[in-house]
Write a protein that holds these residues in place. Structure first.
Motif, PDB file in Angstrom:
ATOM      1  N   ALA A 144       0.968  -1.078  -0.161  1.00  0.00           N
ATOM      2  CA  ALA A 144       0.049   0.038   0.112  1.00  0.00           C
ATOM      3  C   ALA A 144       0.932   1.073   0.106  1.00  0.00           C
ATOM      4  O   ALA A 144       0.461   2.207  -0.586  1.00  0.00           O
ATOM      5  CB  ALA A 144      -0.842   0.027   1.160  1.00  0.00           C
ATOM      6  N   ASP A 145       1.936   1.132   0.618  1.00  0.00           N
ATOM      7  CA  ASP A 145       2.893   2.402   0.678  1.00  0.00           C
ATOM      8  C   ASP A 145       3.610   2.413  -0.766  1.00  0.00           C
ATOM      9  O   ASP A 145       3.919   3.713  -1.171  1.00  0.00           O
ATOM     10  CB  ASP A 145       4.004   1.997   1.726  1.00  0.00           C
ATOM     11  N   ASP A 146       3.774   1.374  -1.488  1.00  0.00           N
ATOM     12  CA  ASP A 146       4.279   1.734  -2.837  1.00  0.00           C
ATOM     13  C   ASP A 146       3.161   2.211  -3.696  1.00  0.00           C
ATOM     14  O   ASP A 146       3.350   3.249  -4.424  1.00  0.00           O
ATOM     15  CB  ASP A 146       4.785   0.163  -3.438  1.00  0.00           C
ATOM     16  N   ALA A 147       1.903   1.765  -3.663  1.00  0.00           N
ATOM     17  CA  ALA A 147       0.796   2.513  -4.402  1.00  0.00           C
ATOM     18  C   ALA A 147       0.782   3.959  -4.136  1.00  0.00           C
ATOM     19  O   ALA A 147       0.305   4.688  -4.838  1.00  0.00           O
ATOM     20  CB  ALA A 147      -0.429   1.656  -4.328  1.00  0.00           C
ATOM     21  N   ALA A 148       0.613   4.260  -2.688  1.00  0.00           N
ATOM     22  CA  ALA A 148       0.612   5.579  -2.181  1.00  0.00           C
ATOM     23  C   ALA A 148       1.808   6.598  -2.749  1.00  0.00           C
ATOM     24  O   ALA A 148       1.454   7.912  -3.304  1.00  0.00           O
ATOM     25  CB  ALA A 148       0.611   5.788  -0.580  1.00  0.00           C
ATOM     26  N   PHE A 149       3.046   6.047  -2.732  1.00  0.00           N
ATOM     27  CA  PHE A 149       4.022   6.846  -3.330  1.00  0.00           C
ATOM     28  C   PHE A 149       3.782   7.174  -4.932  1.00  0.00           C
ATOM     29  O   PHE A 149       3.993   8.141  -5.346  1.00  0.00           O
ATOM     30  CB  PHE A 149       5.321   5.985  -3.319  1.00  0.00           C
ATOM     31  N   VAL A 150       3.399   6.188  -5.684  1.00  0.00           N
ATOM     32  CA  VAL A 150       3.245   6.151  -6.988  1.00  0.00           C
ATOM     33  C   VAL A 150       2.304   7.180  -7.189  1.00  0.00           C
ATOM     34  O   VAL A 150       2.038   8.120  -8.229  1.00  0.00           O
ATOM     35  CB  VAL A 150       2.823   4.765  -7.555  1.00  0.00           C
ATOM     36  N   LEU A 151       1.042   7.059  -6.639  1.00  0.00           N
ATOM     37  CA  LEU A 151      -0.127   8.105  -6.652  1.00  0.00           C
ATOM     38  C   LEU A 151       0.259   9.629  -6.543  1.00  0.00           C
ATOM     39  O   LEU A 151      -0.404  10.446  -7.082  1.00  0.00           O
ATOM     40  CB  LEU A 151      -1.351   7.663  -6.192  1.00  0.00           C
ATOM     41  N   ALA A 152       1.070   9.690  -5.343  1.00  0.00           N
ATOM     42  CA  ALA A 152       1.458  11.026  -5.131  1.00  0.00           C
ATOM     43  C   ALA A 152       2.391  11.790  -5.885  1.00  0.00           C
ATOM     44  O   ALA A 152       2.590  12.855  -5.781  1.00  0.00           O
ATOM     45  CB  ALA A 152       2.010  10.880  -3.678  1.00  0.00           C
ATOM     46  N   ASN A 153       3.080  10.755  -6.496  1.00  0.00           N
ATOM     47  CA  ASN A 153       4.176  11.459  -7.641  1.00  0.00           C
ATOM     48  C   ASN A 153       3.676  11.360  -8.957  1.00  0.00           C
ATOM     49  O   ASN A 153       4.387  11.883  -9.878  1.00  0.00           O
ATOM     50  CB  ASN A 153       5.404  10.745  -7.467  1.00  0.00           C
ATOM     51  N   ALA A 154       2.262  11.156  -9.174  1.00  0.00           N
ATOM     52  CA  ALA A 154       1.785  10.925 -10.606  1.00  0.00           C
ATOM     53  C   ALA A 154       1.349  12.410 -11.075  1.00  0.00           C
ATOM     54  O   ALA A 154       0.632  13.044 -10.226  1.00  0.00           O
ATOM     55  CB  ALA A 154       0.651  10.000 -10.657  1.00  0.00           C
ATOM     56  N   GLU A 155       1.340  12.661 -12.167  1.00  0.00           N
ATOM     57  CA  GLU A 155       1.115  14.027 -12.687  1.00  0.00           C
ATOM     58  C   GLU A 155      -0.621  13.984 -13.048  1.00  0.00           C
ATOM     59  O   GLU A 155      -1.339  14.901 -12.591  1.00  0.00           O
ATOM     60  CB  GLU A 155       1.506  14.271 -13.954  1.00  0.00           C
ATOM     61  N   THR A 156      -1.129  12.773 -13.450  1.00  0.00           N
ATOM     62  CA  THR A 156      -2.542  12.693 -13.707  1.00  0.00           C
ATOM     63  C   THR A 156      -2.999  11.177 -13.198  1.00  0.00           C
ATOM     64  O   THR A 156      -2.004  10.321 -13.514  1.00  0.00           O
ATOM     65  CB  THR A 156      -2.826  12.710 -15.002  1.00  0.00           C
ATOM     66  N   VAL A 157      -4.122  11.104 -12.664  1.00  0.00           N
ATOM     67  CA  VAL A 157      -4.643   9.609 -12.447  1.00  0.00           C
ATOM     68  C   VAL A 157      -5.950   9.640 -13.087  1.00  0.00           C
ATOM     69  O   VAL A 157      -6.714  10.456 -12.626  1.00  0.00           O
ATOM     70  CB  VAL A 157      -4.515   9.684 -10.927  1.00  0.00           C
ATOM     71  N   VAL A 158      -6.211   8.495 -13.675  1.00  0.00           N
ATOM     72  CA  VAL A 158      -7.514   8.480 -14.466  1.00  0.00           C
ATOM     73  C   VAL A 158      -8.296   7.198 -13.747  1.00  0.00           C
ATOM     74  O   VAL A 158      -7.635   5.973 -13.241  1.00  0.00           O
ATOM     75  CB  VAL A 158      -7.511   7.990 -15.826  1.00  0.00           C
TER      76      VAL A 158
END
Length: 68
Positions: A48-62
């Protein structure tokens, strides 16, 4: 009956006939469709920490509801 109505509406949206969708899965050759699935790819595990990191650093999320 609501399921049948929903199926009919979805068939119209996909530009396919209702009977083609209902009868399309019977008697077909499954080996041709699974040809691409035979390729083995490595599995990536994450937390879950990996997913949170990826989402926090993403420019856009669909977010696509109901997918998968």
């Amino acid at each position: 009956s609501s399921g049948a109505i929903l199926s009919y509406i979805m068939c119209k949206a996909m530009n396919r006939s209702f009977f083609n969708v209902i009868g399309g899965g019977f008697g077909g050759d499954t080996t041709a469709a699974s040809g691409a699935a035979a390729v083995q790819r490595p599995v990536k595990s994450g937390s879950a920490d990996d997913a949170a990191f990826v989402l926090a650093n993403a420019e856009t999320v669909v977010i696509v509801p109901g997918y998968g």
